[in-house]
Design an enzyme around this catalytic site. Sequence first.
Site, PDB file in Angstrom:
ATOM      1  N   GLY D 154       0.819  -1.212   0.000  1.00  0.00           N
ATOM      2  CA  GLY D 154       0.000   0.000   0.000  1.00  0.00           C
ATOM      3  C   GLY D 154       0.847   1.253   0.000  1.00  0.00           C
ATOM      4  O   GLY D 154       2.064   1.216  -0.204  1.00  0.00           O
ATOM      5  N   CYS D 155       0.192   2.348   0.282  1.00  0.00           N
ATOM      6  CA  CYS D 155       0.811   3.663   0.096  1.00  0.00           C
ATOM      7  C   CYS D 155       1.941   3.945   1.078  1.00  0.00           C
ATOM      8  O   CYS D 155       3.031   4.367   0.682  1.00  0.00           O
ATOM      9  CB  CYS D 155      -0.249   4.744   0.175  1.00  0.00           C
ATOM     10  SG  CYS D 155      -1.336   4.629   1.604  1.00  0.00           S
ATOM     11  N   TYR D 156       1.704   3.702   2.351  1.00  0.00           N
ATOM     12  CA  TYR D 156       2.746   3.993   3.340  1.00  0.00           C
ATOM     13  C   TYR D 156       4.005   3.166   3.076  1.00  0.00           C
ATOM     14  O   TYR D 156       5.128   3.670   3.109  1.00  0.00           O
ATOM     15  CB  TYR D 156       2.243   3.655   4.754  1.00  0.00           C
ATOM     16  CG  TYR D 156       1.433   4.725   5.424  1.00  0.00           C
ATOM     17  CD1 TYR D 156       1.955   5.995   5.643  1.00  0.00           C
ATOM     18  CD2 TYR D 156       0.145   4.472   5.874  1.00  0.00           C
ATOM     19  CE1 TYR D 156       1.205   6.976   6.302  1.00  0.00           C
ATOM     20  CE2 TYR D 156      -0.605   5.447   6.521  1.00  0.00           C
ATOM     21  CZ  TYR D 156      -0.063   6.696   6.733  1.00  0.00           C
ATOM     22  OH  TYR D 156      -0.793   7.669   7.369  1.00  0.00           O
ATOM     23  N   THR D 159       5.951   4.045  -0.264  1.00  0.00           N
ATOM     24  CA  THR D 159       6.688   5.314  -0.196  1.00  0.00           C
ATOM     25  C   THR D 159       7.873   5.204   0.752  1.00  0.00           C
ATOM     26  O   THR D 159       8.948   5.758   0.498  1.00  0.00           O
ATOM     27  CB  THR D 159       5.735   6.445   0.246  1.00  0.00           C
ATOM     28  OG1 THR D 159       4.494   6.303  -0.454  1.00  0.00           O
ATOM     29  CG2 THR D 159       6.321   7.806  -0.037  1.00  0.00           C
ATOM     30  N   GLY D 324       0.722   4.482  -4.775  1.00  0.00           N
ATOM     31  CA  GLY D 324       0.484   3.791  -3.505  1.00  0.00           C
ATOM     32  C   GLY D 324      -0.642   2.784  -3.560  1.00  0.00           C
ATOM     33  O   GLY D 324      -0.934   2.142  -2.540  1.00  0.00           O
TER      34      GLY D 324
END
Lengths: 352, 352, 352, 352
Positions: D154-156, D159, D324
């Site tokens: 996912g996004c967290y 990144t 993400g």
Amino acid sequence: MGDLGQLPVGIIGASGYGGVQLIRLLMDHPGVEVVYLGGSSSAGKPFSELYPHLGHCVNLTIEEIDLDKIASRCQVVFLSLPNGLACQMAPPLLAKGCKVIDLSADYRFKNLETYKTWYGGERNDQETVASAVYGLPELYRDRIANAKLVGCPGCYVTTSLLALAPLLKQGLIQPDTAIIDAKSGTSGAGRKAKTNLLLAEADSSVAAYGVARHRHTPEIEQICSDLAGHEVMVQFTPHLMPMVRGLLATVYATLRDPGLVREDLATIYNAFYRASPCVRVLPSGTYPQTKWACGTNLCYISVEVDPRTDRVIVMSVTDNLIKGQAGQAIQCLNLIMGWDEKLGLPLLSFYP
Amino acid sequence: MGDLGQLPVGIIGASGYGGVQLIRLLMDHPGVEVVYLGGSSSAGKPFSELYPHLGHCVNLTIEEIDLDKIASRCQVVFLSLPNGLACQMAPPLLAKGCKVIDLSADYRFKNLETYKTWYGGERNDQETVASAVYGLPELYRDRIANAKLVGCPGCYVTTSLLALAPLLKQGLIQPDTAIIDAKSGTSGAGRKAKTNLLLAEADSSVAAYGVARHRHTPEIEQICSDLAGHEVMVQFTPHLMPMVRGLLATVYATLRDPGLVREDLATIYNAFYRASPCVRVLPSGTYPQTKWACGTNLCYISVEVDPRTDRVIVMSVTDNLIKGQAGQAIQCLNLIMGWDEKLGLPLLSFYP
Amino acid sequence: MGDLGQLPVGIIGASGYGGVQLIRLLMDHPGVEVVYLGGSSSAGKPFSELYPHLGHCVNLTIEEIDLDKIASRCQVVFLSLPNGLACQMAPPLLAKGCKVIDLSADYRFKNLETYKTWYGGERNDQETVASAVYGLPELYRDRIANAKLVGCPGCYVTTSLLALAPLLKQGLIQPDTAIIDAKSGTSGAGRKAKTNLLLAEADSSVAAYGVARHRHTPEIEQICSDLAGHEVMVQFTPHLMPMVRGLLATVYATLRDPGLVREDLATIYNAFYRASPCVRVLPSGTYPQTKWACGTNLCYISVEVDPRTDRVIVMSVTDNLIKGQAGQAIQCLNLIMGWDEKLGLPLLSFYP
Amino acid sequence: MGDLGQLPVGIIGASGYGGVQLIRLLMDHPGVEVVYLGGSSSAGKPFSELYPHLGHCVNLTIEEIDLDKIASRCQVVFLSLPNGLACQMAPPLLAKGCKVIDLSADYRFKNLETYKTWYGGERNDQETVASAVYGLPELYRDRIANAKLVGCPGCYVTTSLLALAPLLKQGLIQPDTAIIDAKSGTSGAGRKAKTNLLLAEADSSVAAYGVARHRHTPEIEQICSDLAGHEVMVQFTPHLMPMVRGLLATVYATLRDPGLVREDLATIYNAFYRASPCVRVLPSGTYPQTKWACGTNLCYISVEVDPRTDRVIVMSVTDNLIKGQAGQAIQCLNLIMGWDEKLGLPLLSFYP
């Protein structure tokens, strides 16, 4: 569409929001190559210095504004400048054989006196003004296709006129009853640093401005009158919203025929915009959010009728920087070039 | 003001935005002690669990709603509940000797049928309804001072009526020309989790809702008709803004007397609100931002005239949760108690 | 508190955010009368022209900065000016018998060389610098009470130091492991119009700035070293948030004693701040939102421990313009005057 | 690229943010045709009812989830469902010959016990888990190209890992010193209505959550350990930002070799991501704004060194819903199909 070739175009005024939108959209346009970016304060700087996030795709440097050089390189020139500058550059560029698409107010008015009243300045280019076409494709598609000089309307006027046009063209509303209550994100005011546009001032707040005397009023009235075939007066009130992009015009007017219901009007609007791929009339009862239009060249319209008051209420939304500015200019280019009107223009908004 | 004593008050519906505003404001009020907080879903929880940032000042636990117990402890009870609940609690509380200030729609309508048409539900308390006073101090100050039951208007209606009242009272506008285009922060919709109120949905976007059929319309018309002395019809369109608090009503109406200029109207408004410490009429040409009202119980009003269209345009702003909700309820309490109308109410907004 | 009298105070630099906050807060302060507002660019203007929403309460005109006149009228002067100006005004004002509370960086550093390295400028007022007291009441309460000149820390430093102070004072963390990741609303950057602070640029976006070289670093280190009794080095990274007000410092550091749990640290923090009415240590597991502090002079702190990594994570929030600026200056005034430290300061935030 | 044909794909979980992003992006993808949209609560509804603004381009109805039917129509299936559902659907879909790209946490962990510890639930599909490939193209490009089942981060995590990967792969930082302070827009939490995600709650505020115990921690550590070749422990703190989209990870770590300067690290990062068209390393001293990535599948990275503290500070930004989430899933599809990795993915953000 077969091979479109690569039309060489230039942009004068590349550093503002209009300019950066034009560049970003034209980079993805299959028929265009951007060969020139011009500016005054930013001349000499690589574009990527102004907008680092576009550096990987835009490998151009802002150049001095040299009209001979521009004309030798570009077939079409976009002018994205403060009001009062395009009228100095367009005549020589036209004389050198370029076509010109202007995003400022300089070529929006048929009557030069009206322009001077509201925008000031000394100008004497009535002949050029007379040759300019008003760059709202949904209303003046054919004229734009044959134009050498296009004066594109901005965000407020575009969104307001698309809401009003079918009503006026069909003579459905009583004279002078139209009220436009417009709500815009702050990017519409440009990138120049002003205190009232600071996040600390404009966030978490809403206010009207230019009440009863905004200079978009005469421009809206000029086109409304043209559509209606007689002089039309409107009430226009712009408001600043605490958001970056998006514009909603809520338009009120009194119907001539109180028997009309919203489904009738939806039918009329759908017919009016049948050939317009950038306008979407929503199903009755579905009201648009500005967010739906953001990132696209679309205008979403919904029509409601209040049978108690005999008023029609039209809501129209756009992305003020695309359909309200750079995207519309490219839509005009597409018409001039005989391309599909929506070529290279985004039609699907990211959501949320 | 000498020693005010400490009036024991209770709040039923303490966990929503209305409740938390009431509590916060009453904590700073010099004449009041909050002795009871009631709720159903949150009963048994310390208030500080719901709002940890108020824990250092509010040392109360939400209790079950037991009307006998409430009446034995409180002289005045604020009801901050969903529509349809106050009308079940107010009659017994009144019977037990409490005064009741209701923040819901239950006691805003003189005509119970109108209420039922727009809000539904079975009710038969016409007698109680008849005894209720409409809780807008600027219009009904004297009646509120003598009331046992007050039904306070909400944010949209308060802000709209304060903009329209001088025009209607003085007969300055043509019948049925009033259009209210209202813009509200999302806190006005309450704290219940709904998809369309998520930040991810509502931020960076603007939209109208309830167009031509919002249930605040009949409430606004009821009071407008009372002020004008004849039936008045208005057009009311609410919009959701991407911000937490604040409400702007932009009101349009056609003047009877086209000779009036904005300075005339400012004079009329100033006279109308001379005795109203919570309304501030701005100098001509200064338009209010919602932010100016945020955190206060004030309503800022500016009046503009368009001599081209003979329309008056009134802009009024409030904090939807204070003058539009909890602050107004306390203003009513102050009147009931014979205190200074603005006692304990904030009048200076934090800025920015 | 009995009759406080009315202390006559002045504010130099009344038009910026610091100034307007000071005025707004002092208007509600029971012991103070604002008798002078000074400014250069805004001299001659009524304050209500700059901030129309305060016009009904602030009936003062901005005056030229004439130090003799100021000293003849004011016992205490607040300086809310860009860095480098206070050091020109404070010495003469002190000489004329005023007490001075400065909100700029000019009197925050004990070592004038450090100041010059980070802020530039020619200064030679080492003696005055030596007499100045660092205006963070929670750490230097007694010295402030006896000060004639106070240099108040700003929002980032205040919020960071309140998070770190108990750890350093008690020697709980390993040297030089402290990392401060700070997030601030854009009002902290002031009211001067800058492109990067426009709503259109700063809204809907987050970014770091001044990474590894922000000039608040030496100031934080100066006070940390004073608390720890040895040289301390910290990592400080400020970030701009898409909001007007509020500041969160998320502080990471490695514990000396890995056996400590978060409840131990909450106990230590509570003890440290027992006598500090403007700091609230939250229950373990409750993390603060910046919104909880907005509109108040409070700092909310929560302490967490990660037993896997032996790190303590401290979150502290303030309103950057109140506890981080104007409110803190008034807190210092209260100490100087021997008043209750929190007199006239708001402690209950509006929510939401 | 010649004629790509039209790969028939399906999306299960079409109504959430992941789903709507997938649909929007795949509509513009030149090699794909979306032939199936599946959902449970929304089954039977035209997609245009859920998202009216996409109605003009997406003419599909949400269907019941019938795996046989899906497998008969689709070669590749995207699963965009709450955690714990994909692991029930992926095995049968794989058995029926589909390739599966999952956007949930179900196939991100090599170790099923770790998954169960953090996500709960009963699962026994260790074999399928073992066959799944971690869908972060920049790190596992070749494995993804040969995968039948991909579990996308996912996004967290995406990144954070893109910021840390070069440091870990090259052994440049001291063990267990990495701290990830991450800031995300609220759309990352999905479209389910929750009180804390309301605009009225989350706007104008910033807060940390899941401190010291967020379940992304073990996932980040799993991949970091794989890159480093030994067990790695990180500190991960997520924060909710008052904005819809965008994620910034500010990563701190202590360098092994204090002699490195930021230009050295920029060189290392550029080399590491040379073949990765969706990662852009910024020039030294240019820090990314989340807005630069919004609307694109890009990750912008900037590396800074603090020579005082010997720390490296890495800032990386993404659009949490594209790189993400949905864009990354399509990037994985492109690899599986042997297409250009960035085919159909937007790389130019709208600005502002």
